[in-house]
Design a protein around this motif. Structure first.
Motif, mmCIF file in Angstrom:
data_model
loop_
_atom_site.group_PDB
_atom_site.id
_atom_site.type_symbol
_atom_site.label_atom_id
_atom_site.label_comp_id
_atom_site.label_asym_id
_atom_site.label_seq_id
_atom_site.Cartn_x
_atom_site.Cartn_y
_atom_site.Cartn_z
ATOM 1 N N GLN A 1 17.371 -52.127 -3.745
ATOM 2 C CA GLN A 1 18.785 -52.393 -3.473
ATOM 3 C C GLN A 1 19.113 -53.874 -3.677
ATOM 4 O O GLN A 1 20.133 -54.224 -4.276
ATOM 5 N N PRO B 1 14.597 -44.496 -11.964
ATOM 6 C CA PRO B 1 15.975 -44.036 -12.199
ATOM 7 C C PRO B 1 16.939 -45.194 -12.467
ATOM 8 O O PRO B 1 17.880 -45.043 -13.235
ATOM 9 N N GLU C 1 19.163 -45.726 -15.992
ATOM 10 C CA GLU C 1 20.614 -45.824 -16.020
ATOM 11 C C GLU C 1 21.094 -47.218 -16.400
ATOM 12 O O GLU C 1 22.278 -47.512 -16.362
ATOM 13 N N ALA D 1 29.313 -52.024 -1.875
ATOM 14 C CA ALA D 1 28.214 -52.110 -0.912
ATOM 15 C C ALA D 1 27.100 -53.017 -1.432
ATOM 16 O O ALA D 1 26.400 -53.666 -0.663
ATOM 17 N N LEU D 2 26.942 -53.055 -2.757
ATOM 18 C CA LEU D 2 25.855 -53.864 -3.320
ATOM 19 C C LEU D 2 26.095 -55.354 -3.180
ATOM 20 O O LEU D 2 25.183 -56.154 -3.326
ATOM 21 N N PRO E 1 24.259 -49.777 2.526
ATOM 22 C CA PRO E 1 22.920 -49.194 2.400
ATOM 23 C C PRO E 1 21.950 -49.664 3.485
ATOM 24 O O PRO E 1 20.943 -49.029 3.726
ATOM 25 N N GLY E 2 22.246 -50.762 4.148
ATOM 26 C CA GLY E 2 21.316 -51.252 5.167
ATOM 27 C C GLY E 2 21.537 -50.646 6.531
ATOM 28 O O GLY E 2 21.375 -51.308 7.547
ATOM 29 N N LEU F 1 23.532 -44.593 -5.463
ATOM 30 C CA LEU F 1 22.596 -45.654 -5.814
ATOM 31 C C LEU F 1 21.149 -45.183 -5.771
ATOM 32 O O LEU F 1 20.253 -45.829 -6.295
ATOM 33 N N GLY F 2 20.918 -44.067 -5.075
ATOM 34 C CA GLY F 2 19.537 -43.641 -4.872
ATOM 35 C C GLY F 2 18.858 -44.422 -3.777
ATOM 36 O O GLY F 2 17.633 -44.433 -3.672
ATOM 37 N N ILE F 3 19.631 -45.106 -2.951
ATOM 38 C CA ILE F 3 19.060 -45.896 -1.864
ATOM 39 C C ILE F 3 19.322 -45.180 -0.544
ATOM 40 O O ILE F 3 20.466 -45.020 -0.149
ATOM 41 N N PRO F 4 18.276 -44.733 0.147
ATOM 42 C CA PRO F 4 18.511 -44.083 1.435
ATOM 43 C C PRO F 4 18.770 -45.120 2.531
ATOM 44 O O PRO F 4 17.956 -46.007 2.735
ATOM 45 N N VAL G 1 15.677 -37.907 0.302
ATOM 46 C CA VAL G 1 15.033 -38.316 -0.949
ATOM 47 C C VAL G 1 13.789 -37.454 -1.164
ATOM 48 O O VAL G 1 13.548 -36.943 -2.265
ATOM 49 N N VAL H 1 15.505 -36.838 -9.192
ATOM 50 C CA VAL H 1 15.258 -38.238 -8.891
ATOM 51 C C VAL H 1 16.549 -38.815 -8.338
ATOM 52 O O VAL H 1 17.557 -38.861 -9.034
ATOM 53 N N GLY I 1 19.279 -41.241 -7.653
ATOM 54 C CA GLY I 1 19.629 -42.466 -8.348
ATOM 55 C C GLY I 1 21.042 -42.378 -8.855
ATOM 56 O O GLY I 1 21.755 -41.406 -8.586
ATOM 57 N N PRO I 2 21.441 -43.399 -9.582
ATOM 58 C CA PRO I 2 22.835 -43.462 -10.013
ATOM 59 C C PRO I 2 23.233 -42.311 -10.931
ATOM 60 O O PRO I 2 24.416 -42.050 -11.111
ATOM 61 N N GLN I 3 22.249 -41.612 -11.475
ATOM 62 C CA GLN I 3 22.590 -40.592 -12.471
ATOM 63 C C GLN I 3 22.997 -39.259 -11.861
ATOM 64 O O GLN I 3 23.471 -38.374 -12.558
#
Lengths: 321, 499
Positions: free
Chosen positions: A192, A210, A214, B139-140, B267-268, B321-324, B333, B342, B344-346
């Motif tokens: 992150q 991933p 992307e 969020a990033l 995400p945090g 984002l794929g971030i838990p 996940v 997987v 993630g962003p996809q």
């Protein structure tokens, strides 16, 4: 009497045959009871997930209950100590990661010795990878040139994690480009930080894939023999001129004195799980590499790993009490 | 328009009979484990993971998600009726919710928490559907410096959260922060404050704190007063909130939803702050602050929706984002991994059925939870009639099972027992355990983010002021402390002087 004698010999012969086939026979009787898979980490990570996949298959195969018990603590040492002290009947198994090889050097004291455990299978691995935000300079060479003049930092899943050690060893020893390590609690948070361009580089294993696919992160190098199928554009360290292999794996261990027949049975069962076409596709798709090593090869591999990670731990210069 | 067609796609997926059934099963199970003190969604989802092997991945995730937000509904039941918050998020609900139960208004508290959670769930679902991708990008922007500043604001909340003395609240926060430093140091891996004890080597689990300081300590407190003081003596009262109470709750519900939705995106694990933030906000906005802690309905109507909205929007970092953001999402996940997905962003682009199906199922699940929970209110309230001598045995047993299920560590049960005695002592001396819990939750995150921020800035503390978002949070924290604390300190001093 001769009749009896021949009868006896036959019996003896049969008995001999029985003893000769005692391995497979007792293996057929295995498992007599519920199997406990002691997972060295908290639920949710790949080690845990792998254990649950294996547990499910063993349960289907043998019809005995398989319990997954998460025993996180002391970087995986708590679980290892528990299994090392367990009855060697193949009913208590350890599922852990590269940490068990790293901890041999990283931890000053442990409540077990590695030779109290026998590796049953190490069949899934994911190479350590470094990646950066797409806004940062290009390939590994350009990046290192930029890094040298910029005093960079890199994020990882924590102090003494495989990702930390591999990246710091590469930067410090191989590339001679020291960087500040920023530890995070877990791989996800470190990824992150890189996604948000909060850090200059992130070291992780499969978690990066991933994001690289992307285009959210740019893969710089992967520490495997050959490129990873899931991200074919990322070169290996070797291609970039730094021969270096470091992989994080998941291993299943049994107490050392477990009969070798049981170890072989378990080994074969786990090999089946990994060879299962559906599992294969999933694991490969996620960027894992699958290995078929015999029990003896696995032992030898583990030995090499302990030596390799030991060298990295010493070069990086970290220890944990 | 795209939103509508997407939601249409999601509804089509979610409304298949199998998915409806699994969603219901998940919600029901979630409610149940939420109500049982000590058994949380983490253990439940971990145990059920292998059972989802045979399912289609979307169906599996729908069920597991149902367990998660179902547990948020159920968790409030245990904190309101028994004062046992299984997770840090339910600590706030227990403050006024349990007080309401004591006054015979358990039904009202449960009802408003179910209705509020449903409203929050509905709005949060729409937020995810409409804004997931842009929100994830925002969020990033949050790096360690921003998180630290946010946590600092959270601590300012904790001070304001206190019912009584501000000084005592600050002491409790500091004790909480101190407890959070037990375990391995983030940057060196060295063990701190473990006194050589192996069972402290990985720090103290938050669930132990919740169950010890609140659950078991509550049993001690009740024993002290004997059966006479029991809730069952109080009139059961109306089962559902009346119109006046509903009117009183509308704004807190909406404000709580907004706070929870925003904090859940981080995400945090920003969602842990949501109920605390909402409680503080309601208390500040109330005409008569003294009602808080004595059974104010806003003390439930704000934090519960905040909690539920946060639980729901915490899917955003996972799905986009794929971030838990928390332990339960980390398990999700794992669930995805088992199914070869997987995270993630996809996900949003490559698996629209999964993404939108899951979102649509969330709204469906919230509706189911409302339907499950409202009729159950009467049943739960009747539960209070169970003689306490039987009930507390049950509470203790479930707390022990729950604690043991986390890490199969017998020492954890002893720690919980120790914390229970400590918690009982605290209330005897007029200290509140709630600020301690928040100090504990925030302490570790604050320390880690502070150190990461300073390492990234190479030791330059100006990073907290140079980064605008961090600076804004710090200004808010300072302002809140000045506005909130100064008058009470002055009042306290006046009191001292008059005595």
């Amino acid at each position: 009497m001769p009749a009896t004698r021949s009868c006896l010999t036959k019996l003896a012969g049969a008995a001999l045959l029985l003893t000769a086939s005692a391995g497979p026979l007792s293996a057929q009787a295995y498992p007599p009871d519920r199997i406990t898979l002691v997972v060295a980490f908290a639920p949710g990570g790949f080690v845990d997930t792998f254990a649950r996949i294996v547990g499910q298959k063993l349960n289907e195969k043998w019809g005995k209950a398989v319990t997954v018990e998460n025993k996180a603590g002391a970087g995986g040492n708590t679980a290892a100590a528990q299994v090392a002290a367990a009855k060697p009947d193949g009913l208590t198994l350890l599922v852990t990661s590269t940490a068990i090889a790293i901890n041999e050097t990283l931890y000053k004291k442990r409540d077990y010795a590695l030779d109290q455990l026998v590796p049953v299978a190490i069949s899934v691995s994911s190479p350590e990878t470094i990646a950066t935000h797409p806004s940062k300079p290009g390939n590994l060479k350009d990046y290192l040139a930029w890094a040298k003049s910029n005093d960079i930092n890199f994020a990882s899943a924590g102090v003494g994690s495989g990702s930390h050690l591999a990246a710091e060893y590469f930067l410090k020893v191989l590339a001679k480009t020291p960087a500040t390590h920023i530890p995070f609690r877990g791989g996800a948070l470190s990824v992150q930080a890189a996604l948000g361009n909060q850090v200059d580089m992130v070291a992780s294993s499969f978690g990066i894939i991933p994001q690289v696919q992307e285009g959210k992160l740019k893969g710089l190098a992967v520490a495997s023999q050959a490129r990873v199928a899931a991200m074919p554009d990322v070169p290996t360290y070797t291609e970039a001129g730094f021969p270096f292999i470091a992989e994080s794996w998941v291993g299943v261990f049994a107490p050392a004195r477990t009969p070798s027949a049981i170890v072989e049975t378990l080994h074969a069962a786990i090999a089946e799980v990994v060879a299962d076409p559906a599992n294969r596709t999933k694991l490969l798709g996620m960027g894992y590499q699958l290995h078929s090593r015999s029990v003896a090869e696995t032992s030898a591999y583990l030995k090499d790993e302990v030596a390799k990670w030991g060298e990295m731990v010493r070069a990086v210069g970290v220890t944990v009490e | 328009m795209e939103l509508l067609s997407n939601l249409g796609l999601g509804a089509a997926v979610a409304l298949s009979p199998v998915n409806i059934a699994l969603c219901f099963a998940g919600c029901m199970l979630g409610t149940l484990i939420g109500v049982l003190p000590g058994i949380g969604p983490i253990a439940t989802i971990a145990i059920l993971l292998p059972l989802t092997f045979g399912l289609d991945p979307t169906a599996a995730l729908i069920m597991l998600a149902g367990i998660y937000y179902g547990a948020q509904y159920g968790g409030s039941t245990a904190s309101i009726l028994l004062n046992i918050p299984g997770e840090s998020s339910a600590v706030v609900t227990a403050i006024d919710g349990h007080e309401m139960a004591r006054q015979g208004r358990a039904g009202v508290a449960l009802g408003i928490s179910a209705i509020g959670s449903f409203v929050a769930g509905t709005i949060a679902t729409l937020v995810i559907a409409a804004l997931a991708a842009p929100l994830a990008a925002i969020a990033l922007i949050f790096g360690p410096a921003e998180y630290f500043a946010l946590m600092l604001t959270g601590l300012a909340f904790a001070v304001l959260l206190a019912r009584g003395s501000v000084l005592k609240a600050i002491i409790m926060i500091l004790v909480g922060m101190l407890l959070s430093t037990v375990g391995p140091d983030l940057t060196t891996g060295q063990l701190r404050l473990t006194f050589g004890a192996r069972w402290l080597a990985d720090g103290i689990e938050i669930a132990l704190l919740g169950m010890g300081l609140f659950g078991i300590a509550e049993v001690f407190r009740s024993l002290e007063h004997g059966e006479a003081r029991q809730i069952k003596e109080a009139p059961i009262g109306t089962l559902l909130p009346n119109r006046a109470e509903m009117r009183q709750s509308v704004k807190p519900i909406l404000r709580g939803t907004a706070l929870g939705s925003v904090l859940g995106i981080l995400p945090g694990n920003g969602a842990v702050l949501a109920p605390y933030a909402s409680y503080t906000l309601e208390k500040k906005l109330a005409a008569d602050q003294s009602r808080f802690g004595r059974g104010a309905i806003e003390g439930v109507a704000g934090p519960e929706p905040a909690n539920n909205a946060g639980a729901q929007t915490s899917f955003i970092p996972l799905l986009t984002l794929g971030i838990p953001p928390n332990a339960v999402m980390a398990l999700m996940v794992g669930a995805m991994t088992i199914h070869g997905i997987v995270p993630g962003p996809q996900i949003m682009t490559k698996m629209p059925e999964l993404f939108w199906g899951l979102i649509a199922s969330m709204w469906m699940g919230n509706l189911m939870l409302l339907v499950i929970n409202l009729p159950l209110v009467g049943l739960w309230v009747k539960l209070l009639k169970v003689p306490y001598r039987l009930m507390f045995v049950g509470i203790v047993i479930f707390c022990c099972i729950g604690v043991y299920s986390i890490n199969s560590e017998p020492a954890d049960i002893l720690i919980m027992g120790g914390l229970a005695i400590f918690g009982y002592g605290l209330t005897k001396f007029g200290f509140e355990p709630a600020p301690l819990t928040l100090g504990f939750v925030l302490g570790r995150m604050m320390e880690e983010n502070l150190r990461q921020a300073l390492m990234i800035s190479r030791g330059n503390a100006m990073t907290f002021i140079e980064r605008p978002i961090a600076a804004a949070f710090i200004v808010v924290a300072v302002a809140m402390l000045t506005v909130g604390v100064l008058p009470s300190i002055r009042r306290g001093r006046d009191k001292v002087f008059t005595e």
